[in-house]
Design a protein around this motif. Structure first.
Motif, PDB file in Angstrom:
ATOM      1  N   VAL A 135       0.739  -1.386  -0.036  1.00 15.31           N
ATOM      2  CA  VAL A 135       0.082   0.060   0.112  1.00 15.31           C
ATOM      3  C   VAL A 135       1.061   1.193  -0.085  1.00 15.31           C
ATOM      4  CG1 VAL A 135      -1.777   1.185   1.066  1.00 15.31           C
ATOM      5  CG2 VAL A 135      -1.964  -1.410   1.133  1.00 15.31           C
ATOM      6  N   VAL A 136       0.651   1.957  -1.130  1.00 15.74           N
ATOM      7  CA  VAL A 136       1.493   3.293  -1.374  1.00 15.74           C
ATOM      8  C   VAL A 136       1.000   4.648  -0.821  1.00 15.74           C
ATOM      9  CG1 VAL A 136       3.231   1.935  -2.732  1.00 15.74           C
ATOM     10  CG2 VAL A 136       1.143   3.303  -3.606  1.00 15.74           C
ATOM     11  N   GLY A 137      -0.565   4.250  -0.549  1.00 17.41           N
ATOM     12  CA  GLY A 137      -1.170   5.673  -0.445  1.00 17.41           C
ATOM     13  C   GLY A 137      -2.725   5.349  -0.061  1.00 17.41           C
ATOM     14  N   GLU A 138      -3.312   6.517   0.386  1.00 12.45           N
ATOM     15  CA  GLU A 138      -4.813   6.336   0.989  1.00 12.45           C
ATOM     16  C   GLU A 138      -5.366   7.529   0.346  1.00 12.45           C
ATOM     17  OE1 GLU A 138      -5.205   5.152   4.930  1.00 12.45           O
ATOM     18  OE2 GLU A 138      -3.741   3.746   4.938  1.00 12.45           O
ATOM     19  N   ALA A 139      -6.687   7.471   0.407  1.00 11.73           N
ATOM     20  CA  ALA A 139      -7.659   8.713  -0.158  1.00 11.73           C
ATOM     21  C   ALA A 139      -8.919   8.404   0.894  1.00 11.73           C
ATOM     22  CB  ALA A 139      -7.741   8.710  -1.338  1.00 11.73           C
ATOM     23  N   SER A 140      -9.671   9.431   1.182  1.00 12.51           N
ATOM     24  CA  SER A 140     -10.868   9.472   2.086  1.00 12.51           C
ATOM     25  C   SER A 140     -11.898   9.969   1.220  1.00 12.51           C
ATOM     26  CB  SER A 140     -10.416  10.342   3.436  1.00 12.51           C
ATOM     27  OG  SER A 140     -10.181  11.632   3.336  1.00 12.51           O
ATOM     28  N   ASN A 141     -11.556  10.563   0.010  1.00  9.70           N
ATOM     29  CA  ASN A 141     -12.774  10.987  -0.793  1.00  9.70           C
ATOM     30  C   ASN A 141     -12.526  10.723  -2.062  1.00  9.70           C
ATOM     31  OD1 ASN A 141     -11.507  13.464  -1.555  1.00  9.70           O
ATOM     32  ND2 ASN A 141     -11.602  14.093   0.410  1.00  9.70           N
ATOM     33  N   GLY A 142     -13.574  11.264  -3.097  1.00 10.13           N
ATOM     34  CA  GLY A 142     -13.262  10.852  -4.613  1.00 10.13           C
ATOM     35  C   GLY A 142     -12.157  11.744  -5.000  1.00 10.13           C
ATOM     36  N   ILE A 146     -17.607   2.772  -3.418  1.00  7.43           N
ATOM     37  CA  ILE A 146     -18.652   3.365  -4.303  1.00  7.43           C
ATOM     38  C   ILE A 146     -18.950   4.764  -3.984  1.00  7.43           C
ATOM     39  CG2 ILE A 146     -21.107   3.504  -4.787  1.00  7.43           C
ATOM     40  CD1 ILE A 146     -20.956   0.822  -5.744  1.00  7.43           C
ATOM     41  N   GLN A 147     -19.423   4.664  -2.522  1.00  7.32           N
ATOM     42  CA  GLN A 147     -20.260   6.118  -1.947  1.00  7.32           C
ATOM     43  C   GLN A 147     -19.000   6.796  -0.849  1.00  7.32           C
ATOM     44  OE1 GLN A 147     -23.637   4.670  -0.279  1.00  7.32           O
ATOM     45  NE2 GLN A 147     -24.727   5.277  -2.065  1.00  7.32           N
ATOM     46  N   MET A 148     -18.368   7.958  -1.598  1.00  9.21           N
ATOM     47  CA  MET A 148     -17.558   8.823  -0.682  1.00  9.21           C
ATOM     48  C   MET A 148     -17.929  10.256  -0.538  1.00  9.21           C
ATOM     49  SD  MET A 148     -13.755   7.093  -1.550  1.00  9.21           S
ATOM     50  CE  MET A 148     -14.101   7.198  -3.058  1.00  9.21           C
ATOM     51  N   PRO A 149     -17.471  11.179  -0.061  1.00 14.41           N
ATOM     52  CA  PRO A 149     -17.780  12.493   0.140  1.00 14.41           C
ATOM     53  C   PRO A 149     -17.078  13.152  -1.426  1.00 14.41           C
ATOM     54  CG  PRO A 149     -16.772  12.045   2.057  1.00 14.41           C
ATOM     55  CD  PRO A 149     -16.743  10.707   1.332  1.00 14.41           C
ATOM     56  N   GLY A 150     -17.688  13.940  -1.917  1.00 12.75           N
ATOM     57  CA  GLY A 150     -17.325  14.550  -3.240  1.00 12.75           C
ATOM     58  C   GLY A 150     -17.562  13.657  -4.443  1.00 12.75           C
ATOM     59  N   MET A 151     -16.772  13.048  -5.154  1.00 11.30           N
ATOM     60  CA  MET A 151     -16.857  12.466  -6.402  1.00 11.30           C
ATOM     61  C   MET A 151     -17.181  11.129  -5.991  1.00 11.30           C
ATOM     62  SD  MET A 151     -13.814  13.671  -8.557  1.00 11.30           S
ATOM     63  CE  MET A 151     -14.305  12.342 -10.067  1.00 11.30           C
ATOM     64  N   SER A 152     -18.227  10.601  -6.557  1.00 11.01           N
ATOM     65  CA  SER A 152     -18.751   9.181  -6.533  1.00 11.01           C
ATOM     66  C   SER A 152     -17.360   8.276  -6.945  1.00 11.01           C
ATOM     67  CB  SER A 152     -19.893   8.781  -6.909  1.00 11.01           C
ATOM     68  OG  SER A 152     -19.762   8.761  -8.362  1.00 11.01           O
ATOM     69  N   GLY A 153     -17.621   6.797  -6.448  1.00 11.91           N
ATOM     70  CA  GLY A 153     -16.497   6.014  -7.108  1.00 11.91           C
ATOM     71  C   GLY A 153     -16.731   5.833  -8.537  1.00 11.91           C
ATOM     72  N   PRO A 154     -17.906   5.715  -9.083  1.00  9.13           N
ATOM     73  CA  PRO A 154     -17.962   5.604 -10.618  1.00  9.13           C
ATOM     74  C   PRO A 154     -17.512   6.805 -11.340  1.00  9.13           C
ATOM     75  CG  PRO A 154     -20.090   4.876  -9.578  1.00  9.13           C
ATOM     76  CD  PRO A 154     -19.221   5.418  -8.385  1.00  9.13           C
ATOM     77  N   ASP A 155     -17.732   7.970 -10.609  1.00  6.08           N
ATOM     78  CA  ASP A 155     -17.128   9.129 -11.494  1.00  6.08           C
ATOM     79  C   ASP A 155     -15.613   9.172 -11.398  1.00  6.08           C
ATOM     80  OD1 ASP A 155     -19.588  10.272 -11.820  1.00  6.08           O
ATOM     81  OD2 ASP A 155     -19.801  11.389 -10.095  1.00  6.08           O
ATOM     82  N   VAL A 156     -14.997   8.679 -10.366  1.00  7.13           N
ATOM     83  CA  VAL A 156     -13.709   8.679 -10.102  1.00  7.13           C
ATOM     84  C   VAL A 156     -12.922   7.760 -11.276  1.00  7.13           C
ATOM     85  CG1 VAL A 156     -11.642   7.825  -8.796  1.00  7.13           C
ATOM     86  CG2 VAL A 156     -13.469   9.129  -7.753  1.00  7.13           C
ATOM     87  N   VAL A 157     -13.608   6.624 -11.512  1.00  6.98           N
ATOM     88  CA  VAL A 157     -13.410   5.676 -12.409  1.00  6.98           C
ATOM     89  C   VAL A 157     -13.338   6.314 -13.837  1.00  6.98           C
ATOM     90  CG1 VAL A 157     -14.034   3.305 -13.674  1.00  6.98           C
ATOM     91  CG2 VAL A 157     -14.366   3.552 -11.370  1.00  6.98           C
ATOM     92  N   THR A 158     -14.469   6.956 -14.066  1.00  7.36           N
ATOM     93  CA  THR A 158     -14.551   7.633 -15.545  1.00  7.36           C
ATOM     94  C   THR A 158     -13.541   8.693 -15.662  1.00  7.36           C
ATOM     95  OG1 THR A 158     -17.075   7.188 -15.477  1.00  7.36           O
ATOM     96  CG2 THR A 158     -16.134   8.878 -16.892  1.00  7.36           C
ATOM     97  N   ALA A 159     -13.082   9.255 -14.532  1.00  7.16           N
ATOM     98  CA  ALA A 159     -11.981  10.522 -14.575  1.00  7.16           C
ATOM     99  C   ALA A 159     -10.749   9.793 -14.760  1.00  7.16           C
ATOM    100  CB  ALA A 159     -12.081  11.234 -13.560  1.00  7.16           C
ATOM    101  N   ILE A 160     -10.659   8.866 -14.290  1.00  6.63           N
ATOM    102  CA  ILE A 160      -9.018   8.046 -14.315  1.00  6.63           C
ATOM    103  C   ILE A 160      -9.028   7.508 -15.787  1.00  6.63           C
ATOM    104  CG2 ILE A 160      -7.946   5.989 -13.760  1.00  6.63           C
ATOM    105  CD1 ILE A 160      -8.685   6.566 -11.042  1.00  6.63           C
ATOM    106  N   HIS A 161      -9.987   6.838 -16.306  1.00  5.44           N
ATOM    107  CA  HIS A 161     -10.166   6.513 -17.688  1.00  5.44           C
ATOM    108  C   HIS A 161      -9.935   7.701 -18.843  1.00  5.44           C
ATOM    109  CE1 HIS A 161     -10.726   3.709 -21.108  1.00  5.44           C
ATOM    110  NE2 HIS A 161     -11.846   4.532 -21.464  1.00  5.44           N
ATOM    111  N   GLU A 162     -10.627   8.642 -18.588  1.00  9.51           N
ATOM    112  CA  GLU A 162     -10.561   9.803 -19.518  1.00  9.51           C
ATOM    113  C   GLU A 162      -8.989  10.647 -19.427  1.00  9.51           C
ATOM    114  OE1 GLU A 162     -13.720  12.414 -18.354  1.00  9.51           O
ATOM    115  OE2 GLU A 162     -15.357  11.097 -19.556  1.00  9.51           O
ATOM    116  N   ARG A 163      -8.178  10.548 -18.246  1.00  7.85           N
ATOM    117  CA  ARG A 163      -7.177  11.166 -18.254  1.00  7.85           C
ATOM    118  C   ARG A 163      -5.879  10.216 -18.537  1.00  7.85           C
ATOM    119  NH1 ARG A 163      -7.501  14.915 -12.712  1.00  7.85           N
ATOM    120  NH2 ARG A 163      -9.458  15.660 -13.074  1.00  7.85           N
ATOM    121  N   GLY A 164      -6.281   8.860 -18.885  1.00  6.74           N
ATOM    122  CA  GLY A 164      -5.179   7.998 -19.405  1.00  6.74           C
ATOM    123  C   GLY A 164      -4.244   7.458 -18.355  1.00  6.74           C
TER     124      GLY A 164
END
Length: 203
Positions: A32-39, A58-76
């Motif tokens: 484990v190299v890092g942690e996060a508490s919100n999207g 899935i459910q975190m403050p701010g961005m939801s899990g699915p939104d994070v997945v989409t953003a990661i894919h879009e940013r390559g």
């Protein structure tokens, strides 16, 4: 010994995150190299550390899990994603799947199975362990096949797909043969239409 797979944990419950970290780090192949508490933080940490796997609720403050997945894919960002949540509503799980996640596991699974899921996703193998079975053939595809299907749906030729993924033309053709069989089509036109219907690309 080979270098351990690098893992980032994203969950808004610090106690659960700490327990999961200890569990994962008992496996010498995982670190484990890092942690996060919100999207938003999950996206920032993934972009900064480029871990092999992001374990994402899935459910975190701010961005939801699915939104994070989409953003990661879009940013390559070249990080594989494993959804890990107490919830397995089919609509959420499908969004993870369509966004480009490689796996999804519910938190009620045995600890050893959760660790195995992290390791499997790190190795590029899909795993979908949910109470409500997904009907989409996408869950049967590996990461390369889903990438090929998305690029095909975006209008790229086999040659351009090979160039984009840094693989040979024969690899693309083999992937397409497997894709056609899994989604029940026989032509690229039908495969493109299937990708549009399942929101893999924007027509």
């Amino acid at each position: 010994m080979n270098t351990p797979y690098r893992i980032v944990l994203a969950d808004d419950h610090a106690v659960f995150r700490g327990g999961l970290r200890r569990l994962i780090e008992e496996d010498p192949t995982l670190q484990v190299v890092g942690e996060a508490s919100n999207g938003e933080e999950a996206l920032q940490v993934a972009e900064r550390l480029l871990p092999d796997v992001l374990v994402l609720d899935i459910q975190m403050p701010g961005m939801s899990g699915p939104d994070v997945v989409t953003a990661i894919h879009e940013r390559g960002i070249a990080t594989r994603i494993l959804g890990l949540s107490a919830h397995d509503d089919p609509a959420y799980v499908e969004r993870f799947l369509h966004g480009g996640a490689l796996g999804y596991v519910t938190k009620d699974r045995p600890p050893a199975l959760i660790v195995e899921a992290v390791r499997q996703v790190a190795q590029g193998m899909p795993i979908w362990l949910v109470r409500h079975p997904l009907e989409s053939p996408l869950k049967e595809m590996n990461e390369r096949e889903r990438d090929v299907l998305r690029l095909l749906g975006s209008g790229l030729t086999n040659e351009k797909i090979a160039e984009q993924l840094s693989v040979s033309i024969s690899t693309v053709r083999n992937s397409l043969t497997a894709i056609y069989e899994k989604i029940g089509v026989t032509t690229s036109r039908e495969a493109i239409a299937w990708a549009w219907r399942h929101n893999l690309v924007d027509p």
